[in-house]
Every structure is written in structure tokens, then in C-alpha cells.
Design an enzyme around this catalytic site. Sequence first.
Site, PDB file in Angstrom:
ATOM      1  N   ARG A  18       9.376 -37.507  57.171  1.00 24.66           N
ATOM      2  CA  ARG A  18       8.742 -38.477  56.280  1.00 24.66           C
ATOM      3  C   ARG A  18       7.547 -37.824  55.590  1.00 24.66           C
ATOM      4  O   ARG A  18       7.200 -36.679  55.860  1.00 24.66           O
ATOM      5  CB  ARG A  18       8.277 -39.716  57.055  1.00 24.66           C
ATOM      6  CG  ARG A  18       7.218 -39.417  58.091  1.00 24.66           C
ATOM      7  CD  ARG A  18       6.739 -40.657  58.831  1.00 24.66           C
ATOM      8  NE  ARG A  18       5.614 -40.330  59.719  1.00 24.66           N
ATOM      9  CZ  ARG A  18       4.916 -41.220  60.397  1.00 24.66           C
ATOM     10  NH1 ARG A  18       5.234 -42.497  60.312  1.00 24.66           N
ATOM     11  NH2 ARG A  18       3.909 -40.853  61.164  1.00 24.66           N
ATOM     12  N   ILE A  20       4.816 -35.936  53.582  1.00 27.82           N
ATOM     13  CA  ILE A  20       4.813 -34.636  52.907  1.00 27.82           C
ATOM     14  C   ILE A  20       6.076 -33.855  53.238  1.00 27.82           C
ATOM     15  O   ILE A  20       6.672 -33.221  52.362  1.00 27.82           O
ATOM     16  CB  ILE A  20       3.546 -33.849  53.307  1.00 27.82           C
ATOM     17  CG1 ILE A  20       2.305 -34.480  52.668  1.00 27.82           C
ATOM     18  CG2 ILE A  20       3.662 -32.384  52.897  1.00 27.82           C
ATOM     19  CD1 ILE A  20       0.990 -33.860  53.112  1.00 27.82           C
ATOM     20  N   TYR A 164      -8.868 -31.229  65.347  1.00 27.74           N
ATOM     21  CA  TYR A 164      -7.944 -31.111  64.211  1.00 27.74           C
ATOM     22  C   TYR A 164      -8.450 -30.049  63.241  1.00 27.74           C
ATOM     23  O   TYR A 164      -7.677 -29.200  62.779  1.00 27.74           O
ATOM     24  CB  TYR A 164      -7.822 -32.465  63.529  1.00 27.74           C
ATOM     25  CG  TYR A 164      -6.906 -32.501  62.329  1.00 27.74           C
ATOM     26  CD1 TYR A 164      -5.528 -32.656  62.495  1.00 27.74           C
ATOM     27  CD2 TYR A 164      -7.411 -32.399  61.042  1.00 27.74           C
ATOM     28  CE1 TYR A 164      -4.681 -32.696  61.388  1.00 27.74           C
ATOM     29  CE2 TYR A 164      -6.576 -32.449  59.932  1.00 27.74           C
ATOM     30  CZ  TYR A 164      -5.211 -32.595  60.111  1.00 27.74           C
ATOM     31  OH  TYR A 164      -4.381 -32.639  59.019  1.00 27.74           O
ATOM     32  N   ILE A 197      -4.106 -37.146  50.831  1.00 28.09           N
ATOM     33  CA  ILE A 197      -2.738 -37.429  50.413  1.00 28.09           C
ATOM     34  C   ILE A 197      -2.328 -38.787  50.966  1.00 28.09           C
ATOM     35  O   ILE A 197      -2.566 -39.095  52.139  1.00 28.09           O
ATOM     36  CB  ILE A 197      -1.761 -36.347  50.905  1.00 28.09           C
ATOM     37  CG1 ILE A 197      -2.258 -34.939  50.511  1.00 28.09           C
ATOM     38  CG2 ILE A 197      -0.372 -36.604  50.350  1.00 28.09           C
ATOM     39  CD1 ILE A 197      -2.323 -34.665  49.036  1.00 28.09           C
TER      40      ILE A 197
END
Length: 260
Positions: A18, A20, A164, A197
Site C-alpha cells: 500500500r 508509497i 526512527y 507524504i
Amino acid sequence: MTHAPQQRRVAVVTGGRRGIGRSICYHLAEAGFDLLINDILTDAALDETLAGVRSRGATAQVFSGSVADVSLHKRLADTAYDHFGRLDVLVNNAGIQVRNRGDLLDVTTEHFDEILNTNLRGTFFLTQHIAGRMLSDGQPTEGRSIIVISSSNAIMVSTEKGEYCISKSGLSMTAKLFSVRLAEAGIGVFEIRPGLIRTDMTAAVREQYGALIEEGISPIRRWGEPADVGRTVKTLVSGDIPFATGISINIDGGLMVPRL
């Protein structure tokens, strides 16, 4: 005189179910690639991606499993070669976000290891394995490529998701390392750093960052779309930029441009 049809090129896309990853699959299918799509889930979203890839004229196979499990990497590569007979492109897109954003001082070893094992360790060793196969499979290596999808957080600090950021910073160096190692073989290695995004992964912060976008946090005042990244991958694997490797491309609406 008849000519045998030209064999289609083949790409592996991790995290292709799903967002990107899906857009990357669609754009590669449109560019004439057949696909091995890797993801940890097999569900309606994956079915939709498969249908979209096939409607674009490509053949697709699925390999289920987490890139964090390095014991699966050989079998993933074997699946590509067994089904398609070749492997031209690896797109390292799979990654996970922190479960709960919070204070950097509260990061646990368990959450740190979970993020690093998938985003960095798993990607490093999958790239290592695929690169080795590309060099030893007896087929021309010139024009092949490896893409690493990192993040604006490779260089931009977000203290509420420190582990992250560290994983994405490591990915940036991973791309550079492999670009130098594989340059002589003609295998290009590129890093793409998406900014803000519009995907399921950013849904939880859509309102917060939507307001910042409207205020001009990025010079191009809109959310990025998965297709913005998909088009970039399609361009990089086309072979139309032959005298470049190891570069990082910011798909971020200018978010990372230093400004006064």
C-alpha cells in the site's frame, strides 16, 4: 525474419502492499517491469495492488514476510529468480514507524531494536544478499539498480521519534556504502528521502502537519503523494541518469531546503 520478444526486467519491492510501495509498484509496472512484491500482510490492500499491477500489463508474485527476518532473504531472492529468471532492481521501501511518539528520554531498548531491526538491519542485509546475487548470477550487471527509501528524518530531527530518525540516518549511509561498492559493476544505488507524504503512516499527524504545510513549512504548500515517490523510482531505474550513483533525492516540496 522474426525476433524473440525482449525479456521484461524484474524488480523486488519491499513493503509494496500500500501507500508509497503500491505507487512504486504501479510506476515500475508501467515502465515494463514484472514484480516480486514483499510485505508482511496479505489482505485486501495487497489484492488491490496486485490487480493494479496486472492491469498495467505486468506479472506479479508475492513474497510474504518481514525484511527484519534475515533468514528469509535468500528465499526471497530465490523466489524472484525461480519465477522470473532474473533480478534487475531492488527497491528497499519496507519500514515501520514508532508505535507511540514520546520523549526521547523514554525510548526503550525493545522499541529501539524493533525499529532498527526492520528499517536498518533488515534492509542492510537484504541489500547485501541481493547485491551478491546480482554480481554472481552470470547476467550483465550494467544498468541494474538498488533504491533505498529513507526519509526527511535522515537529516531532520524529530525528538518524539528518535529511534526512527536514527534508522533513517543509517539508511542514508547504507545507500552511499553500497553505491561505492557496486559502482564498478555498473549497479547504481540511490537514496530517496520522502518528506510529508499523504499515506496511512502519516494519518495520525495529518491535521498537525497539514496546518504547518499551509503555513509554509515546505515551499511547495501541499502534501506529497505516493505517486511523487513512485515517479522518482521510475526515473532512477530507467537508466537515463547513467553518470550518477550514491545521490540522495529529496521528494519533499522543498522541506529540507535551509531557509532564513
